[in-house]
Design an enzyme around this catalytic site. Structure first.
Site, PDB file in Angstrom:
ATOM      1  N   PHE A  75       2.580 -35.996   3.303  1.00  0.00           N
ATOM      2  CA  PHE A  75       2.280 -34.327   3.507  1.00  0.00           C
ATOM      3  C   PHE A  75       1.243 -34.365   4.891  1.00  0.00           C
ATOM      4  O   PHE A  75       0.205 -35.020   4.527  1.00  0.00           O
ATOM      5  CB  PHE A  75       1.571 -33.928   1.889  1.00  0.00           C
ATOM      6  CG  PHE A  75       1.444 -32.248   2.048  1.00  0.00           C
ATOM      7  CD1 PHE A  75       0.297 -31.767   2.858  1.00  0.00           C
ATOM      8  CD2 PHE A  75       2.573 -31.977   1.748  1.00  0.00           C
ATOM      9  CE1 PHE A  75       0.282 -30.516   2.970  1.00  0.00           C
ATOM     10  CE2 PHE A  75       2.579 -30.320   1.911  1.00  0.00           C
ATOM     11  CZ  PHE A  75       1.544 -29.657   2.311  1.00  0.00           C
TER      12      PHE A  75
ATOM     13  N   ARG B  46      -3.744 -25.563  10.321  1.00  0.00           N
ATOM     14  CA  ARG B  46      -2.619 -25.179  11.528  1.00  0.00           C
ATOM     15  C   ARG B  46      -3.332 -25.465  13.068  1.00  0.00           C
ATOM     16  O   ARG B  46      -2.656 -25.869  13.791  1.00  0.00           O
ATOM     17  CB  ARG B  46      -2.001 -23.921  11.569  1.00  0.00           C
ATOM     18  CG  ARG B  46      -1.102 -23.649  10.330  1.00  0.00           C
ATOM     19  CD  ARG B  46      -0.402 -22.492  10.523  1.00  0.00           C
ATOM     20  NE  ARG B  46       0.084 -21.767   9.242  1.00  0.00           N
ATOM     21  CZ  ARG B  46       1.461 -22.181   8.805  1.00  0.00           C
ATOM     22  NH1 ARG B  46       2.140 -23.094   9.560  1.00  0.00           N
ATOM     23  NH2 ARG B  46       1.886 -21.377   7.778  1.00  0.00           N
TER      24      ARG B  46
ATOM     25  N   GLU C 181      11.508 -26.995  15.683  1.00  0.00           N
ATOM     26  CA  GLU C 181      10.815 -27.000  14.479  1.00  0.00           C
ATOM     27  C   GLU C 181       9.739 -28.142  14.561  1.00  0.00           C
ATOM     28  O   GLU C 181       9.815 -28.988  15.430  1.00  0.00           O
ATOM     29  CB  GLU C 181      11.867 -27.474  13.540  1.00  0.00           C
ATOM     30  CG  GLU C 181      12.377 -26.463  12.700  1.00  0.00           C
ATOM     31  CD  GLU C 181      11.620 -25.845  11.779  1.00  0.00           C
ATOM     32  OE1 GLU C 181      10.453 -25.790  11.982  1.00  0.00           O
ATOM     33  OE2 GLU C 181      11.982 -25.356  10.686  1.00  0.00           O
TER      34      GLU C 181
HETATM   35  C1  PRP Z   1       8.439 -25.920   7.239  1.00  0.00           C
HETATM   36  C2  PRP Z   1       8.637 -26.319   8.686  1.00  0.00           C
HETATM   37  C3  PRP Z   1      10.109 -26.079   8.511  1.00  0.00           C
HETATM   38  C4  PRP Z   1      10.486 -26.340   7.150  1.00  0.00           C
HETATM   39  C5  PRP Z   1      11.175 -27.692   6.886  1.00  0.00           C
HETATM   40  O1  PRP Z   1       8.042 -24.352   7.164  1.00  0.00           O
HETATM   41  O2  PRP Z   1       8.058 -25.505   9.564  1.00  0.00           O
HETATM   42  O3  PRP Z   1      10.420 -24.593   8.902  1.00  0.00           O
HETATM   43  O4  PRP Z   1       9.381 -26.251   6.345  1.00  0.00           O
HETATM   44  O5  PRP Z   1      11.443 -27.929   5.527  1.00  0.00           O
HETATM   45  P1  PRP Z   1      12.976 -28.065   5.245  1.00  0.00           P
HETATM   46  O6  PRP Z   1      13.558 -28.945   5.869  1.00  0.00           O
HETATM   47  O7  PRP Z   1      12.516 -28.789   3.766  1.00  0.00           O
HETATM   48  O8  PRP Z   1      13.617 -26.825   4.945  1.00  0.00           O
HETATM   49  P2  PRP Z   1       7.365 -23.658   6.183  1.00  0.00           P
HETATM   50  O9  PRP Z   1       8.481 -22.821   5.297  1.00  0.00           O
HETATM   51  O10 PRP Z   1       6.352 -24.325   5.309  1.00  0.00           O
HETATM   52  O11 PRP Z   1       6.503 -22.355   6.838  1.00  0.00           O
HETATM   53  P3  PRP Z   1       5.683 -22.382   7.908  1.00  0.00           P
HETATM   54  O12 PRP Z   1       6.315 -23.094   9.356  1.00  0.00           O
HETATM   55  O13 PRP Z   1       5.142 -20.890   8.320  1.00  0.00           O
HETATM   56  O14 PRP Z   1       4.306 -23.423   7.716  1.00  0.00           O
END
Ligand code: PRP
Length: 181
Positions: free
Chosen positions: A154, A167, A101
């Site tokens: 952020f 990104r 992640e």
């Molecule tokens: C982000 C990140 C994780 C998640 C973490 O993904 O990549 O997957 O948020 O947040 P959490 O711990 O509050 O669940 P996002 O849903 O923004 O998608 P992306 O990776 O496509 O940007």
């Protein structure tokens, strides 16, 4: 004065700092999984650059798979239920899994994925996250490998977006509050 990118964004972690930390994480993972095989599971889309870099620092026989999730009402805040929008391509039963992640925030995504993956009886399941925001946690979950622990900023760049932009920034930057898209 803080270092900034060509777009005037404040750099939180430079590409050099990221590369050094990723290499340290890779060395640790190599040590922990010596002699084993590994399936690296990237959580799209944010984790893509981290998985690409981390994988090249891990000296273990590894394959890749990817999942994608979405959570409802997600802008600058995470909220509520997680939904799987792309499943694994291959079974993970009996495999050593490393979930990769970009950021561990509320923990909703990784808690959901961990439960989902454990139902498939992998040999082992570990989590690597480049960034961790422990102050934001809703679900009780910790990563096995953490690049940097950060306060509630952020962040964008190195895979992380604001409205799908930024990104491809090579550094991790801070999105100023109230910034226009
Ligand atoms: C982000 C990140 C994780 C998640 C973490 O993904 O990549 O997957 O948020 O947040 P959490 O711990 O509050 O669940 P996002 O849903 O923004 O998608 P992306 O990776 O496509 O940007």
């Amino acid at each position: 004065m803080a270092t900034t990118t060509y777009q005037g964004l404040e750099i939180l972690f430079s590409r050099q700092q990221i590369a050094e930390r990723v290499a340290e994480m890779g060395a640790q993972i190599t040590h922990d999984l010596a002699g084993e095989k590994l399936v690296m599971i990237g959580v799209l889309k944010g984790a893509a650059p981290f998985l690409a870099d981390l994988s090249r620092t891990i000296q273990v026989d590894a394959t890749f798979d990817f999942v994608a999730t979405s959570s409802y009402g997600k802008g600058q805040r995470s909220s509520g239920a997680v939904k799987l929008i792309k499943d694994l391509d291959h079974p993970i039963e009996g495999k050593n899994v490393l979930v990769v992640e970009d950021i561990l925030d509320t923990g909703l995504t990784l808690s959901y994925l961990r439960k989902l993956f454990l139902q498939q009886h992998p040999k082992s399941l570990r989590i690597a996250t480049l960034l961790d925001k422990p102050s934001r946690r809703i679900e009780k979950i910790e990563a096995d490998y953490v690049g940097f622990s950060i306060p509630n900023l952020f962040v964008i760049g190195y895979g992380m977006d604001y409205a799908e932009r930024y990104r491809n920034l090579p550094d991790i930057c801070v999105m100023p509050p109230g910034a226009p898209e």
